[in-house]
Design an enzyme around this catalytic site. Structure first.
Site, PDB file in Angstrom:
ATOM      1  N   SER A 209       0.836  -1.194   0.000  1.00  0.00           N
ATOM      2  CA  SER A 209       0.000   0.000   0.000  1.00  0.00           C
ATOM      3  C   SER A 209       0.879   1.255   0.000  1.00  0.00           C
ATOM      4  O   SER A 209       1.738   1.403  -0.859  1.00  0.00           O
ATOM      5  CB  SER A 209      -0.951  -0.047   1.207  1.00  0.00           C
ATOM      6  OG  SER A 209      -1.936   0.958   1.104  1.00  0.00           O
ATOM      7  N   ASP A 375      -8.783  -3.333  -6.819  1.00  0.00           N
ATOM      8  CA  ASP A 375      -8.645  -4.141  -5.597  1.00  0.00           C
ATOM      9  C   ASP A 375      -9.533  -3.627  -4.470  1.00  0.00           C
ATOM     10  O   ASP A 375      -9.362  -3.998  -3.315  1.00  0.00           O
ATOM     11  CB  ASP A 375      -7.185  -4.191  -5.143  1.00  0.00           C
ATOM     12  CG  ASP A 375      -6.651  -2.852  -4.640  1.00  0.00           C
ATOM     13  OD1 ASP A 375      -7.433  -1.895  -4.520  1.00  0.00           O
ATOM     14  OD2 ASP A 375      -5.438  -2.761  -4.343  1.00  0.00           O
ATOM     15  N   HIS A 410      -7.396  -5.070  -1.523  1.00  0.00           N
ATOM     16  CA  HIS A 410      -6.211  -4.262  -1.212  1.00  0.00           C
ATOM     17  C   HIS A 410      -5.542  -4.733   0.081  1.00  0.00           C
ATOM     18  O   HIS A 410      -4.316  -4.859   0.134  1.00  0.00           O
ATOM     19  CB  HIS A 410      -6.632  -2.800  -1.090  1.00  0.00           C
ATOM     20  CG  HIS A 410      -5.489  -1.856  -0.925  1.00  0.00           C
ATOM     21  ND1 HIS A 410      -4.684  -1.483  -1.971  1.00  0.00           N
ATOM     22  CD2 HIS A 410      -5.000  -1.193   0.170  1.00  0.00           C
ATOM     23  CE1 HIS A 410      -3.749  -0.636  -1.541  1.00  0.00           C
ATOM     24  NE2 HIS A 410      -3.926  -0.449  -0.253  1.00  0.00           N
TER      25      HIS A 410
END
Length: 435
Positions: A209, A375, A410
């Protein structure tokens, strides 16, 4: 007959069903503990808000409320570690003030609130990553770290953390950042020392991320000769890159959602603090990727990626226009490849916002959303743009691999066992590679 390398055994174990894998894995540990010497050292970086932050209040600090100055002159204290303590100690208001940043237009950089000094503890250790949310799912790389430990990695030995101040954005080469200048120096020293301690083995760097954004910019800010000497492989797992996504737009307008857990605080009450962070204006949709299609829709006007400055003004954040123009546009247009072996891993097949609808123009309320692929946070168009750019550059395309994991979210890509197994398979293959 020649013995089978340990990494091959581990790779085969990962492909087995979980009950059988656990049985055989425990037997492997009983017969012979993992030989960590076969592994390349690894540094892992988590997403936003997983790194701890400590503060120290100096005499220059002028608190807005008297109780906020209670720690003045008492040394370092945890500012962002266990967010549940904030309400217990009636510290919410103080927290918001002491966490806030101030943009310095002369230096074109961000500073702490006057009288507040901060530092990130536990640099070099993964124990510096802490869950701030009282939820069940471990967001801060816990499943990944456990899987790496099963493989033979040990915190502080051949596995390290590089916690960072998530309020700031890692700069691209040529851009100033007092915070990240120090951070990059420490990161380089960590990599060099780790490599030296492990017989000059090159180091794997993995960022998830926002940690993927930090990892990429760290590599791109190092000398090319240094990268070739010390970096074995760069893993970017669902990174939030400068091509942008829709999530930061909603966070700016309505307040940070799913980023900061502060008891008794609403997204709107957190919004002024969030907008003070440089991170708040990072990763806004890039015109080169999102084009002129509307990404924000209101009754009076639509906004595309070309209209970000107008949108900042519309949501009541005109103060963000100058730093966006001077710091973020540069990042959007910096497309140089890291020139190291790179694996780019993303989830796809999840409903991901591609358009936000504030029909009545009230940006204080959560928007309606129109969805596309991605995602759940990062849009597929962003992923494909990065793929194309890396394959376009001759020095990178021969050492670039892009993996799309169907139905991985994600966060779930490093939490759900089946998705994490895919990531671990790639790490094992890199360790198996003798080049």
């Amino acid at each position: 007959m020649a013995s089978i390398p340990l990494v091959v055994v581990q790779l085969l174990l990962l492909l087995l069903p979980l009950p059988l894998r656990e049985h055989l894995w425990s037997g492997q540990h009983r017969r012979n503990d993992v030989d960590a010497g076969e592994l390349h050292p690894i540094v892992v970086l988590p997403g936003v808000a997983c790194s701890d932050l400590e503060a120290r209040l100096t005499e220059a600090y002028r608190p807005s409320a008297a109780r906020c100055g209670a720690m003045k002159g008492k040394g370092w204290f945890p500012l962002w570690k266990n967010s549940s303590d904030l309400s217990t100690h009636r510290y919410n208001e103080c927290f918001l003030e002491q966490m806030s940043l101030v943009y310095d237009p002369v230096a074109n950089d961000y500073r702490n609130f006057p009288g507040v000094e901060t530092r990130v503890p536990y640099f070099g250790l993964v124990k510096g990553y802490h869950q701030k949310w009282p939820f069940d799912k471990p967001w801060c790389l816990t499943p990944l770290i456990r899987a790496l430990e099963e493989m033979g990695y040990r915190d502080g030995d051949n596995m390290h953390g590089a916690p960072y101040d998530f309020r700031h954005v890692p700069p691209v080469p040529g851009q100033e950042s007092q915070v990240y200048s120090r951070y990059y120096e420490e990161f380089m020293e960590l990599v060099e020392a780790t490599s030296k301690r492990h017989r000059k083995k090159k180091v794997i760097i993995l960022g998830h991320s926002h940690g993927g954004c930090v990892a990429l910019e760290f590599v791109r800010n190092t000398p090319l000769a240094w990268r070739k000497e010390y970096i074995k492989h760069l893993f970017l797992v669902t990174p939030t890159l400068s091509a942008g996504l829709l999530d930061p737009v909603e966070n700016l307008a309505t307040g940070p959602h799913n980023l900061f857990y502060v008891p008794d605080a609403t997204e709107l009450s957190l919004r002024p603090m969030w907008r003070s962070f440089e991170t708040s204006i990072a990763n806004l949709p890039s015109p080169a990727v999102f084009g002129r299609k509307p990404i924000v829709v209101t009754e009076r006007r639509n906004y595309s990626a070309y209209d970000m400055e107008d949108l900042l003004a519309a949501v009541g954040f005109g103060d963000g226009i100058e730093p966006f123009r001077r710091r973020m546009v540069v990042r959007m247009n910096y497309l140089e490849a890291p020139m190291v072996p790179l694996t780019y891993i993303n989830g796809v097949g999840k409903r991901t916002p591609r358009q936000l609808v504030y029909w009545d123009g009230n940006f204080d309320k959560a928007p309606e959303k129109v969805y596309g692929d991605g995602d759940g946070i990062v849009n597929l168009v962003t992923m494909l743009a990065f793929d194309e750019e890396m394959r376009r550059q001759p020095g990178q395309r021969g050492q670039f691999k892009s993996i799309k994991v169907e139905n991985a979210s994600h966060m779930g890509i490093l939490m759900d066992e089946w998705a994490l197994k895919r990531v671990m398979q790639e790490i094992l293959e890199v360790n198996q590679d003798s080049s």
